[in-house]
Design an enzyme around this catalytic site. Structure first.
Site, PDB file in Angstrom:
ATOM      1  N   ASP A 130     -10.031  31.546  21.452  1.00  0.00           N
ATOM      2  CA  ASP A 130      -9.083  32.392  20.720  1.00  0.00           C
ATOM      3  C   ASP A 130      -9.827  33.612  20.187  1.00  0.00           C
ATOM      4  O   ASP A 130     -11.040  33.708  20.308  1.00  0.00           O
ATOM      5  CB  ASP A 130      -8.426  31.613  19.568  1.00  0.00           C
ATOM      6  CG  ASP A 130      -9.452  30.863  18.740  1.00  0.00           C
ATOM      7  OD1 ASP A 130     -10.558  31.409  18.520  1.00  0.00           O
ATOM      8  OD2 ASP A 130      -9.159  29.738  18.314  1.00  0.00           O
TER       9      ASP A 130
ATOM     10  N   ASP B 208     -10.509  36.080  16.918  1.00  0.00           N
ATOM     11  CA  ASP B 208     -10.403  36.299  15.480  1.00  0.00           C
ATOM     12  C   ASP B 208     -10.743  37.750  15.183  1.00  0.00           C
ATOM     13  O   ASP B 208     -11.596  38.343  15.846  1.00  0.00           O
ATOM     14  CB  ASP B 208     -11.386  35.390  14.733  1.00  0.00           C
ATOM     15  CG  ASP B 208     -11.144  33.921  15.058  1.00  0.00           C
ATOM     16  OD1 ASP B 208     -10.017  33.456  14.837  1.00  0.00           O
ATOM     17  OD2 ASP B 208     -12.070  33.260  15.565  1.00  0.00           O
TER      18      ASP B 208
ATOM     19  N   ASP C 213     -20.850  31.431   8.966  1.00  0.00           N
ATOM     20  CA  ASP C 213     -21.752  30.284   9.034  1.00  0.00           C
ATOM     21  C   ASP C 213     -23.031  30.559   9.836  1.00  0.00           C
ATOM     22  O   ASP C 213     -24.132  30.565   9.289  1.00  0.00           O
ATOM     23  CB  ASP C 213     -21.032  29.007   9.499  1.00  0.00           C
ATOM     24  CG  ASP C 213     -20.128  29.214  10.704  1.00  0.00           C
ATOM     25  OD1 ASP C 213     -20.184  30.309  11.314  1.00  0.00           O
ATOM     26  OD2 ASP C 213     -19.373  28.285  11.044  1.00  0.00           O
TER      27      ASP C 213
HETATM   28  P1  ATP Z   1     -14.133  28.428  18.322  1.00  0.00           P
HETATM   29  O1  ATP Z   1     -14.634  28.755  19.671  1.00  0.00           O
HETATM   30  O2  ATP Z   1     -14.104  26.985  18.036  1.00  0.00           O
HETATM   31  O3  ATP Z   1     -12.847  29.143  17.944  1.00  0.00           O
HETATM   32  P2  ATP Z   1     -15.234  30.090  16.265  1.00  0.00           P
HETATM   33  O4  ATP Z   1     -16.653  30.483  16.004  1.00  0.00           O
HETATM   34  O5  ATP Z   1     -14.297  31.182  16.596  1.00  0.00           O
HETATM   35  O6  ATP Z   1     -15.284  28.978  17.364  1.00  0.00           O
HETATM   36  P3  ATP Z   1     -13.421  29.446  14.150  1.00  0.00           P
HETATM   37  O7  ATP Z   1     -13.252  28.157  13.456  1.00  0.00           O
HETATM   38  O8  ATP Z   1     -12.326  29.992  14.972  1.00  0.00           O
HETATM   39  O9  ATP Z   1     -14.757  29.311  14.995  1.00  0.00           O
HETATM   40  O10 ATP Z   1     -13.811  30.488  13.007  1.00  0.00           O
HETATM   41  C1  ATP Z   1     -13.930  31.891  13.266  1.00  0.00           C
HETATM   42  C2  ATP Z   1     -15.137  32.464  12.544  1.00  0.00           C
HETATM   43  O11 ATP Z   1     -14.984  32.301  11.132  1.00  0.00           O
HETATM   44  C3  ATP Z   1     -16.454  31.758  12.856  1.00  0.00           C
HETATM   45  O12 ATP Z   1     -17.045  32.281  14.009  1.00  0.00           O
HETATM   46  C4  ATP Z   1     -17.264  32.053  11.616  1.00  0.00           C
HETATM   47  O13 ATP Z   1     -17.771  33.366  11.658  1.00  0.00           O
HETATM   48  C5  ATP Z   1     -16.216  31.992  10.516  1.00  0.00           C
HETATM   49  N1  ATP Z   1     -16.132  30.655   9.919  1.00  0.00           N
HETATM   50  C6  ATP Z   1     -15.271  29.663  10.270  1.00  0.00           C
HETATM   51  N2  ATP Z   1     -15.440  28.571   9.525  1.00  0.00           N
HETATM   52  C7  ATP Z   1     -16.425  28.861   8.656  1.00  0.00           C
HETATM   53  C8  ATP Z   1     -17.070  28.135   7.596  1.00  0.00           C
HETATM   54  N3  ATP Z   1     -16.725  26.891   7.318  1.00  0.00           N
HETATM   55  N4  ATP Z   1     -18.049  28.770   6.909  1.00  0.00           N
HETATM   56  C9  ATP Z   1     -18.403  30.034   7.195  1.00  0.00           C
HETATM   57  N5  ATP Z   1     -17.840  30.752   8.172  1.00  0.00           N
HETATM   58  C10 ATP Z   1     -16.866  30.200   8.898  1.00  0.00           C
HETATM   59 MG    MG Z   2     -12.175  31.074  16.892  1.00  0.00          MG
END
Ligand code: ATP
Ligand code: MG
Length: 452
Positions: free
Chosen positions: A65, A67, A157
């Site tokens: 997805d 963001d 994170d």
């Molecule tokens: P995925 O491929 O699973 O979507 P993602 O890295 O995009 O991985 P998401 O859960 O969609 O993960 O979160 C988007 C972004 O928000 C992350 O890349 C990170 O930068 C930030 N983020 C999400 N959860 C946290 C957290 N618990 N603490 C700090 N930053 C976070």
């Molecule tokens: Mg994501």
């Protein structure tokens, strides 16, 4: 039309990777995400693709997805996008919907320490009152203090999750060591790992998830505090732990993730009963869990769907079997006994992960159908075959046999039954009704099996 605006505060702290130095092209970005980026730009805001979308594109993978991070506030976003909704309490996030796709937009946030150093910066808009809160253990309860882009980067994170892409001049912005860590394939926490885990213990699970998914190592300092801080997961709500568990097991790398969860001692905060049962159980039950995870990964790789109900049916199967064996001296009928133990097993799991009712109901049906499969009288055969959960339960039956449960070629019988026409099905059922014949045929089959 060009809108005159001041440059974005904090942006000067980034290392810039120019268009010809990275592989991201607009074609790989979903049109909906592009729409949001362009619209925000046209309205005089700054907006960047961030997180998994940028990370995965840089790695040459297909993002799950997209963001977006922006300096527009949630209220401003709500006003700009008719199809948007503000969600979340802990974090205010805006979901913008385009058909089935949802683009997640967050406003640049400051790290928590920042609230003590509020200065006159125009971009930091701390709204009075309850926008930020810590628990006594240092856990972040609310986090809606808005900040500059560099602060937004540092409160994310992992370094590889904190890269920003802009459609303005197609640069990638790196505020920490994201690009370097992508190159050396490491999951590295931004800031002091122990502190960041205390703020949000789910980050420990995320470290393992990304390590398994990307096949990255967990950098030493990032991995070291996890075992010691694992217990902090007890403070996370079972609802959030369910969401995380699903992401861990349905991300396509369940086998690897499960092994990491055990290695880092986090698994016991998600499925303690399963792990306990696996410790003291026969081969077959362990193998069944392993096969179910393998199957899940395979199905996802083939683009097929997986249901949490099936996963939980498998994860809890060893627990169910042990429970039934333990209580087998009770006077209840096998069916009552099964019902009672199945209830206990599910209730016990809900303390860890709040599995929604629709899934636990289906899990129970998959199990119940195992009883009907084994019974094989005319009525149980018909009711099982016409049951909406037949397919999942049949797959589960095959998994049980594959794992080494001795079911007397039951799986083959059900395979034959499905592949037969009505006439042949009647014959198969009639053959079962003659106990003598059945016994002879069974023992024959069995002896064949053992000569392999
Ligand atoms: P995925 O491929 O699973 O979507 P993602 O890295 O995009 O991985 P998401 O859960 O969609 O993960 O979160 C988007 C972004 O928000 C992350 O890349 C990170 O930068 C930030 N983020 C999400 N959860 C946290 C957290 N618990 N603490 C700090 N930053 C976070
Ligand atoms: Mg994501």
């Amino acid at each position: 039309m060009m809108i005159e605006r001041r440059s974005l505060a904090g942006v000067e702290k980034a290392t810039l990777i120019e268009r010809d130095q990275h592989p991201i092209s607009r074609k790989q970005i979903s049109p909906s995400a592009l729409k949001v980026l362009y619209k925000l730009g046209n309205e005089g805001f700054y907006a960047y693709l961030v997180g998994g979308g940028v990370r995965d594109l840089l790695l040459g993978n297909k993002p799950k997805d997209f963001d977006i991070a922006t300096n527009a506030t949630p209220d401003e976003l709500k006003r700009l996008f008719r199809n948007s909704r503000i969600i979340g309490r802990r974090f205010k996030i805006v979901h913008i919907r385009f058909g089935r796709e949802i683009i997640e937009v967050t406003t640049f946030r400051a790290h928590h320490g920042a609230q003590n150093q509020i200065d006159d910066s125009v971009s930091r808009r701390q709204i009075q009152g309850l926008d930020s809160a810590h628990s006594s253990a240092g856990m972040i309860l609310r986090d809606n203090v808005y900040g500059d882009i560099d602060e937004d980067a540092l409160r994310r994170d992992f370094t590889v999750n904190a890269l920003y892409y802009t459609t303005n001049n197609f640069q990638v912005l790196d505020f920490c060591t994201g690009m370097e860590d992508l190159r050396t394939r490491q999951i590295r926490m931004i800031g002091d790992p122990a502190e960041r885990y205390k703020e949000d213990p789910v980050r420990m699970l995320r470290a393992l998830r990304f390590s398994a998914k990307l096949d990255f190592s967990i950098e030493d300092n990032t991995g070291r505090p996890i075992k010691e801080l694992a217990h902090l997961l007890e403070s996370i709500s079972p609802a959030r732990l369910f969401d995380e568990t699903l992401k861990l097991l349905t991300g396509g790398y369940a086998v690897r993730t499960f092994a990491l969860l055990r290695e880092y001692k986090l698994g016991q905060y998600l499925f303690a009963p399963t792990l306990e049962a696996l410790e003291k159980t026969e081969e077959a039950a362990c193998k069944l869990v392993d096969l179910a995870l393998r199957n899940t990964d395979l199905r996802l790789a083939e683009g097929k769907s997986v249901t949490p109900a099936f996963l939980f049916a498998a994860l809890l199967w060893p627990v169910l079997r042990q429970g039934i064996a333990r209580e087998s001296a009770s006077l209840d009928s096998p069916y009552q006994l099964f019902q009672q133990v199945a209830n206990q097993v599910i209730v016990a799991q809900l303390k860890y992960t709040a599995v929604p009712k629709r899934f636990t109901a289906a899990t129970r049906e998959i199990w119940e159908l195992q009883l009907r499969f084994e019974k094989r009288n005319r009525r149980s055969i018909e009711s099982a075959f016409n049951h909406p959960r037949f397919r999942a339960a049949y797959d589960f039956l095959l998994l049980r046999e594959e794992s080494g449960e001795n079911l007397d070629a039951l799986g083959q019988w059900w395979t034959d039954f499905q592949n037969s026409d009505t006439k042949r099905r009647t014959e198969l059922i009639t053959a079962l009704a003659r106990p003598r014949t059945r016994r002879r045929r069974r023992s024959k089959r069995k002896s064949k099996g053992t000569t392999e």
